[in-house]
Design a protein around this motif. Structure first.
Motif, mmCIF file in Angstrom:
data_model
loop_
_atom_site.group_PDB
_atom_site.id
_atom_site.type_symbol
_atom_site.label_atom_id
_atom_site.label_comp_id
_atom_site.label_asym_id
_atom_site.label_seq_id
_atom_site.Cartn_x
_atom_site.Cartn_y
_atom_site.Cartn_z
ATOM 1 N N ASN A 103 -51.761 28.200 -8.908
ATOM 2 C CA ASN A 103 -51.822 27.399 -10.187
ATOM 3 C C ASN A 103 -52.365 25.973 -10.178
ATOM 4 O O ASN A 103 -52.837 25.646 -10.999
ATOM 5 N N LEU A 104 -52.050 25.387 -8.841
ATOM 6 C CA LEU A 104 -52.614 24.189 -8.641
ATOM 7 C C LEU A 104 -54.144 24.206 -8.158
ATOM 8 O O LEU A 104 -54.713 23.231 -8.166
ATOM 9 N N GLY A 105 -54.513 25.318 -8.068
ATOM 10 C CA GLY A 105 -56.043 25.313 -7.602
ATOM 11 C C GLY A 105 -56.511 25.041 -6.059
ATOM 12 O O GLY A 105 -57.640 24.844 -5.661
ATOM 13 N N VAL A 106 -55.287 25.401 -5.548
ATOM 14 C CA VAL A 106 -55.424 25.223 -3.979
ATOM 15 C C VAL A 106 -56.116 26.282 -3.324
ATOM 16 O O VAL A 106 -55.785 27.363 -3.444
ATOM 17 N N THR A 107 -56.964 25.830 -2.304
ATOM 18 C CA THR A 107 -57.403 26.938 -1.505
ATOM 19 C C THR A 107 -57.302 26.570 -0.147
ATOM 20 O O THR A 107 -57.654 27.374 1.089
ATOM 21 N N THR A 108 -56.826 25.413 0.267
ATOM 22 C CA THR A 108 -56.526 25.046 1.614
ATOM 23 C C THR A 108 -55.002 24.520 1.628
ATOM 24 O O THR A 108 -54.774 23.633 0.925
ATOM 25 N N ILE A 109 -54.537 24.689 2.792
ATOM 26 C CA ILE A 109 -53.144 24.412 2.948
ATOM 27 C C ILE A 109 -53.107 23.449 4.293
ATOM 28 O O ILE A 109 -53.579 23.966 5.254
ATOM 29 N N VAL A 110 -52.548 22.224 4.180
ATOM 30 C CA VAL A 110 -52.163 21.745 5.362
ATOM 31 C C VAL A 110 -50.978 21.876 5.855
ATOM 32 O O VAL A 110 -50.018 21.412 4.931
ATOM 33 N N ALA A 111 -50.555 22.785 6.828
ATOM 34 C CA ALA A 111 -49.318 23.177 7.206
ATOM 35 C C ALA A 111 -48.586 22.048 8.158
ATOM 36 O O ALA A 111 -49.023 21.772 9.313
ATOM 37 N N THR A 112 -47.306 21.984 7.823
ATOM 38 C CA THR A 112 -46.362 20.989 8.679
ATOM 39 C C THR A 112 -45.088 21.393 8.666
ATOM 40 O O THR A 112 -44.654 22.171 8.126
ATOM 41 N N GLY A 113 -44.266 20.962 9.726
ATOM 42 C CA GLY A 113 -43.075 21.092 9.765
ATOM 43 C C GLY A 113 -42.647 21.875 10.970
ATOM 44 O O GLY A 113 -43.133 21.666 12.116
ATOM 45 N N VAL A 114 -41.409 22.670 10.681
ATOM 46 C CA VAL A 114 -40.692 23.431 11.845
ATOM 47 C C VAL A 114 -40.704 24.800 11.214
ATOM 48 O O VAL A 114 -40.511 24.997 10.104
ATOM 49 N N SER A 115 -40.411 25.536 12.177
ATOM 50 C CA SER A 115 -40.912 25.300 13.837
ATOM 51 C C SER A 115 -42.356 26.115 13.849
ATOM 52 O O SER A 115 -42.388 27.051 13.535
ATOM 53 N N VAL A 116 -42.945 25.796 15.264
ATOM 54 C CA VAL A 116 -43.984 26.429 15.588
ATOM 55 C C VAL A 116 -43.678 27.901 16.161
ATOM 56 O O VAL A 116 -44.193 28.868 15.916
ATOM 57 N N ASN A 117 -42.360 27.849 16.775
ATOM 58 C CA ASN A 117 -41.801 29.291 17.021
ATOM 59 C C ASN A 117 -41.637 30.286 15.934
ATOM 60 O O ASN A 117 -41.979 31.345 16.353
ATOM 61 N N VAL B 112 -53.759 22.439 10.554
ATOM 62 C CA VAL B 112 -52.409 22.333 11.150
ATOM 63 C C VAL B 112 -52.837 21.023 12.158
ATOM 64 O O VAL B 112 -53.633 20.978 13.211
ATOM 65 N N PRO B 113 -52.301 19.812 11.292
ATOM 66 C CA PRO B 113 -52.360 18.498 12.027
ATOM 67 C C PRO B 113 -51.111 18.748 13.225
ATOM 68 O O PRO B 113 -49.843 18.893 13.026
ATOM 69 N N ARG B 114 -51.585 18.851 14.813
ATOM 70 C CA ARG B 114 -50.821 19.094 15.631
ATOM 71 C C ARG B 114 -49.485 18.206 15.789
ATOM 72 O O ARG B 114 -48.448 18.565 16.301
ATOM 73 N N ASP B 115 -49.721 16.913 15.550
ATOM 74 C CA ASP B 115 -48.602 15.691 15.338
ATOM 75 C C ASP B 115 -47.565 15.984 14.358
ATOM 76 O O ASP B 115 -46.665 15.223 14.231
ATOM 77 N N ALA B 116 -47.870 16.980 13.431
ATOM 78 C CA ALA B 116 -46.951 17.074 11.946
ATOM 79 C C ALA B 116 -46.396 18.486 12.072
ATOM 80 O O ALA B 116 -45.734 19.003 11.061
ATOM 81 N N VAL B 117 -46.089 19.213 13.474
ATOM 82 C CA VAL B 117 -45.598 20.302 13.499
ATOM 83 C C VAL B 117 -44.726 20.196 14.970
ATOM 84 O O VAL B 117 -45.208 19.695 15.742
ATOM 85 N N LEU C 110 -52.528 29.756 16.900
ATOM 86 C CA LEU C 110 -52.816 29.137 15.684
ATOM 87 C C LEU C 110 -54.380 28.644 15.628
ATOM 88 O O LEU C 110 -54.969 28.546 14.491
ATOM 89 N N ALA C 111 -54.904 28.147 16.650
ATOM 90 C CA ALA C 111 -56.282 27.789 16.715
ATOM 91 C C ALA C 111 -57.326 28.819 16.431
ATOM 92 O O ALA C 111 -58.279 28.490 16.119
ATOM 93 N N LEU C 112 -56.625 30.163 16.617
ATOM 94 C CA LEU C 112 -57.603 31.148 16.264
ATOM 95 C C LEU C 112 -57.648 31.665 14.640
ATOM 96 O O LEU C 112 -58.422 31.986 14.121
ATOM 97 N N LEU C 113 -56.765 30.826 14.110
ATOM 98 C CA LEU C 113 -56.283 31.097 12.577
ATOM 99 C C LEU C 113 -56.745 30.068 11.680
ATOM 100 O O LEU C 113 -57.010 30.000 10.420
ATOM 101 N N ALA C 114 -56.542 28.792 12.194
ATOM 102 C CA ALA C 114 -56.600 27.476 11.391
ATOM 103 C C ALA C 114 -57.285 26.423 12.200
ATOM 104 O O ALA C 114 -57.667 26.525 13.206
#
Length: 207
Positions: A133-147, A166-171, A187-191
């Motif tokens: 609904n916001l017209g978003v096509t790209t997500i900048v994913a942050t937070g926890v956990s990478v696990n 994925v900003p690696r310093d934001a996860v 994640l590097a294979l996907l993002a």
């Protein structure tokens, strides 16, 4: 050929999504204190990213997890759920522990989506329709956990046709070398893997 970061994070079609950057997960009274310790350097990085996003007119969406006192509607079918349930820290809906950490605001323009079930900020939640609904096509994913949750978010988003950054310093994840391996080997294979500074620079250079 890798996608161009500036094109991916075009402010007209990107959103920052935070996963469980909430007091009862990464704050001083965490139900998962080891994870909170690992995530401590991540919080100011995510805060800078969110501030830069707002300044660039980029949507910020916080995804939090909660559990009712009676547990109704929540999962009990994994060891992770059992561990959280045994913690003296309760992630009750509306409680400080279920709330976004103050370093991230949230600001009035932010959206906060809370789930009672599952391991993913996206599957079975409002996140996908809200982003569309916001017209978003790209997500900048942050937070926890990478696990668990961040990896779920990346995979769920890719399966739904989103580009993911994925900003690696934001996860963060546990242990740190394992989290780094997941970022580099999965994640590097996907993002698109990048840094907070690179995303902020792309927004500053946007027309």
């Amino acid at each position: 050929m890798a996608p161009d970061l500036s094109a991916l994070v075009d402010p007209t079609r990107v959103a920052v999504v935070t996963s469980e950057v909430q007091a009862g997960v990464v704050g001083p009274r965490s139900a998962l204190p080891e994870l909170a310790a690992a995530a401590a350097p991540m919080i100011p990085a995510v805060a800078r990213l969110c501030a830069g996003a707002r300044a660039a007119g980029v949507a910020v969406v916080h995804c939090t997890a909660a559990r009712r006192a009676d547990g109704r509607g929540s999962n009990d079918n994994a060891r992770l759920f059992a561990g959280v349930r045994k913690s003296p820290v309760a992630l009750l809906p509306g409680s400080p522990e279920a709330s976004v950490v103050p370093e991230l605001g949230p600001e009035p323009s932010d959206l906060v989506l809370t789930r009672l079930h599952g391991l993913s900020p996206m599957t079975g939640t409002d996140l996908d329709p809200v982003l569309r609904n916001l017209g978003v096509t790209t997500i900048v994913a942050t937070g926890v956990s990478v696990n668990v949750a961040v990896t779920n978010l990346v995979m769920d988003a890719v399966n739904r046709g989103y580009q993911v950054v994925v900003p690696r310093d934001a996860v963060a994840g546990l242990p740190a070398d394992y989290a780094a391996a997941v970022i580099d080997r999965t994640l590097a294979l996907l993002a698109t893997i990048t840094t907070v500074d690179d995303v902020l620079a792309a927004w500053k250079g946007a027309p």
